[in-house]
Design a protein around this motif. Structure first.
Motif, short mmCIF file in Angstrom:
data_model
loop_
_atom_site.label_atom_id
_atom_site.label_comp_id
_atom_site.label_asym_id
_atom_site.label_seq_id
_atom_site.Cartn_x
_atom_site.Cartn_y
_atom_site.Cartn_z
N ARG A 110 83.25 54.89 -12.83
CA ARG A 110 84.65 55.12 -12.94
C ARG A 110 85.49 55.42 -11.58
NH1 ARG A 110 85.99 55.95 -18.45
NH2 ARG A 110 88.13 56.14 -17.61
N ASP A 111 84.92 54.93 -10.37
CA ASP A 111 85.16 55.39 -9.05
C ASP A 111 86.56 55.44 -8.73
OD1 ASP A 111 82.43 55.54 -8.95
OD2 ASP A 111 82.26 53.70 -7.44
N ARG A 112 87.40 54.13 -9.02
CA ARG A 112 88.85 54.12 -9.01
C ARG A 112 89.48 55.24 -9.77
NH1 ARG A 112 93.12 49.87 -9.93
NH2 ARG A 112 94.24 49.71 -8.05
N ASP A 113 89.04 55.44 -10.89
CA ASP A 113 89.75 56.61 -11.74
C ASP A 113 89.62 57.82 -11.14
OD1 ASP A 113 90.80 54.58 -13.68
OD2 ASP A 113 89.13 55.08 -15.10
N ILE A 114 88.43 58.02 -10.49
CA ILE A 114 88.12 59.44 -9.88
C ILE A 114 88.81 59.61 -8.51
CG2 ILE A 114 86.46 60.79 -8.82
CD1 ILE A 114 84.50 60.03 -10.94
N ALA A 115 88.96 58.60 -8.06
CA ALA A 115 89.83 58.27 -6.80
C ALA A 115 91.34 58.90 -7.04
CB ALA A 115 89.72 57.15 -5.98
N ALA A 116 91.87 58.38 -8.16
CA ALA A 116 93.19 58.66 -8.33
C ALA A 116 93.44 60.09 -8.91
CB ALA A 116 93.71 57.57 -9.62
N ILE A 117 92.23 60.77 -9.70
CA ILE A 117 92.38 61.96 -10.21
C ILE A 117 92.38 62.90 -9.06
CG2 ILE A 117 91.08 63.65 -11.70
CD1 ILE A 117 90.07 61.32 -13.38
N THR A 118 91.37 62.51 -8.11
CA THR A 118 91.47 63.46 -6.73
C THR A 118 92.57 63.62 -6.41
OG1 THR A 118 89.26 62.70 -6.41
CG2 THR A 118 90.23 63.83 -4.78
N GLU A 119 93.35 62.40 -6.16
CA GLU A 119 94.73 62.56 -5.50
C GLU A 119 95.91 63.50 -6.41
OE1 GLU A 119 95.90 60.98 -2.22
OE2 GLU A 119 93.96 61.56 -2.28
N LEU A 120 95.57 63.04 -7.71
CA LEU A 120 96.55 63.94 -8.65
C LEU A 120 96.23 65.43 -8.46
CD1 LEU A 120 96.39 61.61 -11.73
CD2 LEU A 120 98.59 62.20 -10.50
N MET A 121 95.06 65.65 -8.39
CA MET A 121 94.73 67.14 -8.13
C MET A 121 95.40 67.69 -6.76
SD MET A 121 90.70 67.27 -9.30
CE MET A 121 90.03 67.61 -10.83
N LYS A 178 93.87 58.63 -23.52
CA LYS A 178 94.76 57.22 -23.29
C LYS A 178 95.33 57.28 -21.85
CE LYS A 178 95.78 57.43 -28.22
NZ LYS A 178 96.77 57.28 -29.25
N ILE A 179 94.89 57.84 -21.05
CA ILE A 179 95.72 57.93 -19.70
C ILE A 179 94.88 56.69 -18.69
CG2 ILE A 179 96.06 59.15 -17.45
CD1 ILE A 179 95.71 61.63 -19.18
N ASN A 180 95.85 55.79 -18.10
CA ASN A 180 95.31 55.04 -17.19
C ASN A 180 95.71 55.79 -15.75
OD1 ASN A 180 95.49 53.06 -15.13
ND2 ASN A 180 95.70 51.61 -16.65
N TRP A 181 94.55 56.16 -15.44
CA TRP A 181 94.60 57.23 -14.25
C TRP A 181 95.29 56.55 -12.99
CZ3 TRP A 181 94.46 62.04 -15.07
CH2 TRP A 181 93.67 62.55 -16.11
N VAL A 182 95.12 55.26 -12.75
CA VAL A 182 95.79 54.67 -11.58
C VAL A 182 97.20 54.36 -11.90
CG1 VAL A 182 95.93 52.56 -10.17
CG2 VAL A 182 93.71 53.49 -10.82
N GLU A 183 97.69 53.97 -12.97
CA GLU A 183 99.29 54.05 -13.46
C GLU A 183 99.75 55.44 -13.42
OE1 GLU A 183 99.62 51.98 -16.83
OE2 GLU A 183 98.92 49.77 -16.09
N LYS A 184 98.99 56.37 -13.73
CA LYS A 184 99.48 57.76 -13.80
C LYS A 184 99.91 58.11 -12.33
CE LYS A 184 100.27 61.78 -15.94
NZ LYS A 184 101.42 61.85 -17.10
N LEU A 185 98.93 57.80 -11.54
CA LEU A 185 99.11 58.09 -10.20
C LEU A 185 100.44 57.43 -9.50
CD1 LEU A 185 98.32 59.44 -7.44
CD2 LEU A 185 97.06 57.65 -6.82
N ASP A 186 100.42 56.34 -9.69
CA ASP A 186 101.88 55.43 -9.33
C ASP A 186 102.84 56.05 -9.98
OD1 ASP A 186 99.85 53.66 -7.91
OD2 ASP A 186 99.80 52.01 -9.54
N SER A 187 102.97 56.35 -11.16
CA SER A 187 104.22 57.16 -11.76
C SER A 187 104.59 58.18 -11.02
CB SER A 187 104.12 57.09 -13.27
OG SER A 187 103.14 58.10 -13.60
#
Length: 533
Positions: A492-503, A518-527
């Motif tokens: 889940r590398d891409r998700d973890i990269a997005a989560i790191t940015e959100l953190m 139900k979270i799309n982490w990349v879309e969450k970061l984009d939003s």
């Protein structure tokens, strides 16, 4: 150098915030769109060559999917390690609906960041770095990048140029490798940028006097000092621990000795289920050796990752032939000159042609005077700027710093974090006031499993696991006081990269939202980026 124009895409091929790898005459480039502008860089991370298109684009920041190195998409500049080089960038323009890139005939894979050279007429200061590991080597380069034209000297106990310590327990231990394969920079690099490298042994630092004393009783005055001496491995204090073929693993010399012993070994015992221990177990098993791991816990990594993920790692190792003796310790070693048997507290006796001890490290700080050492482990207490005393900074495994997410004094032994601290400390040595607020990130490779971990959680109230541990495809969120403090995952590398940015931006969703799964982490970061913009 000769250049030529190449059409690489249509402007409609990329949405805003999208990046894509494009093949041009057997060359790979990364094309990205930010707003209405387009940018082109090399397509692979300068650290271990990960395809950057599989990472994320957060504003102008490219985040590598493997180890979270970060680059600026406009300039190609390096923003976060573990990469040390920037991305080559290429001129790109729009003609009608075509994207045209100006490419050189010989396309480089990386670019050395802009640096200055030593000029004592412009700067007569002396900056000293004790330790040439992750923090020290990164600090030396960062000083030159920040405009330091004075003298820079690195002192190290090891007779080798700065190297990638993370590889020792992984690929270096699996194969008969050369030390040169570990080295991060060539001797010519340090000569070109006037970064001195010395092996003199330091016996005392007096912070109040700003002086360093060496084993030969010579002294050196400094204008600014970074202490990044790291840790030394703990040894087992049991009978027989001084027998031959019992090793710790911290330096290339250690790994070379283990590899040499492994060539004639059929059995090995790994003491401790730390990451060093478990990675060593994986590597030795892949050399055809029967390995047994001995540790006092119930499963590997239980205190770091929790019981469920620890059980997953144990099953992975057992599937590949590793045996476990959990809930016990080594009582003594026996052998005639070299180890032959490990005797356990539970009475079992294990054949052992070699032993690897991985039970943690101790901070190397005994030579420091005039700084505050932590009573528990002798780490150095620093402030949010990584400062321990006037003109004295500390980074890496020995630093106990206020962790930005919680404000709590924290010590973390991660390679990438040490590099991040080295960069920040270098800028602060130059007179800047930059708070250390990075999100910790580490990785581990064991057999075919690649673990990523972002954040930091020494304890937790709950672990929210999403995915399938049996298939080693999951995210695990570590929750304390209704706050997600860390995430671990595999595949889940891409998700973890997005989560790191959100953190990093303190925009993580609530624990209730995470639990819904139900979270799309990349879309969450984009939003979140759109909201912030």
């Amino acid at each position: 150098m000769n250049y030529k124009d190449v059409r690489i895409a249509n402007v409609k091929d990329l949405e805003n915030g999208e990046m894509r790898q494009v093949s041009v005459e057997d060359k790979q480039i990364l094309v990205a769109r930010v707003g209405d502008k387009y940018f082109a860089t090399a397509a692979h991370c300068t650290h271990y060559g990960a395809p950057l298109e599989k990472g994320i684009l957060n504003g102008e920041k490219i985040v590598c999917p493997w180890h979270n190195a970060c680059f600026n998409v406009k300039s190609g500049k390096l923003e976060e390690p573990p990469a040390m080089d920037a991305l080559p960038r290429f001129s790109i323009r729009v003609e009608g609906e075509d994207l045209i890139v100006e490419l050189p005939e010989e396309m480089p894979a990386q670019r050395t960041p802009e640096m200055v050279k030593y000029n004592p007429q412009q700067d007569n200061r002396t900056f000293v770095i004790l330790g040439a590991g992750a923090a020290g080597s990164m600090a030396a380069e960062s000083l030159r990048q920040a405009g330091m034209r004075g003298k820079i000297i690195m002192f190290t106990r090891e007779d080798i140029l700065p190297y990638d310590r993370t590889a020792l327990s992984k690929k270096y231990l699996q194969k008969d490798s050369e030390k040169d394969s570990l080295v991060l920079r060539s001797p010519e690099f340090y000569q070109e940028w006037d970064i001195e490298h010395s092996h003199k042994l330091v016996t005392k630092v007096e912070a109040a006097k700003k002086t360093i004393t060496f084993a030969d009783n010579t002294t050196l005055e400094y204008d600014a000092l970074l202490v990044a001496t790291g840790g030394k491995p703990r040894n087992l204090k049991v009978p027989g621990a001084d027998l031959n073929n019992i090793f710790t693993l911290r330096k290339p010399e250690d790994a070379d000795k283990i590899v040499a012993a492994a060539k004639n070994a059929k059995t090995a015992v790994v003491v401790g289920s730390s990451f060093i221990g478990m990675e060593a177990a994986s590597s030795l098993t892949q050399r055809g050796i029967k390995v047994t791991v001995v540790a006092p816990g119930t499963v590997p990594f239980e205190k770091i990752l929790g019981k469920d993920i620890g059980t997953m790692f144990r099953k992975l190792h057992e599937k590949n032939g590793v045996s476990f003796q959990m809930g016990t310790k080594v009582k003594q070693f026996e052998g005639n000159g070299k180890v032959e048997t490990a005797v356990l507290e539970n009475g079992d006796r294990l054949n052992a042609d070699l032993v690897v001890v991985g039970v943690g490290v101790e901070p190397v700080t005994e030579f420091l005077q005039g700084v505050q050492l932590n009573e528990k482990d002798n780490s150095v207490n620093v402030n949010e700027y990584l400062q321990a005393a006037d003109h004295l900074y500390v980074a890496g495994d020995i630093a106990r710093f206020p962790y930005a997410a919680t404000g709590e004094p924290t010590r973390i032994e991660h390679w990438r974090l040490a590099q991040q601290q080295g960069r920040i400390a270098a800028h602060n040595m130059m007179g800047e006031k930059i708070k250390f607020a990075s999100v910790p990130f580490f990785w581990s490779g064991q057999f075919d499993l690649k673990l990523r971990y972002a954040g930091h959680a020494e304890n937790w109230d709950d672990i929210i696991i999403q995915g399938n541990l049996d298939e080693q495809e999951f995210l695990a969120f570590y929750v304390k006081n209704n706050q997600v403090l860390a995430v671990a995952g595999s595949q889940r590398d891409r998700d973890i990269a997005a989560i790191t940015e959100l953190m990093l931006s303190q925009q993580m969703p609530s624990c209730d939202e995470v639990r819904q799964g139900k979270i799309n982490w990349v879309e969450k970061l984009d939003s979140q980026e759109l909201i912030a913009g």
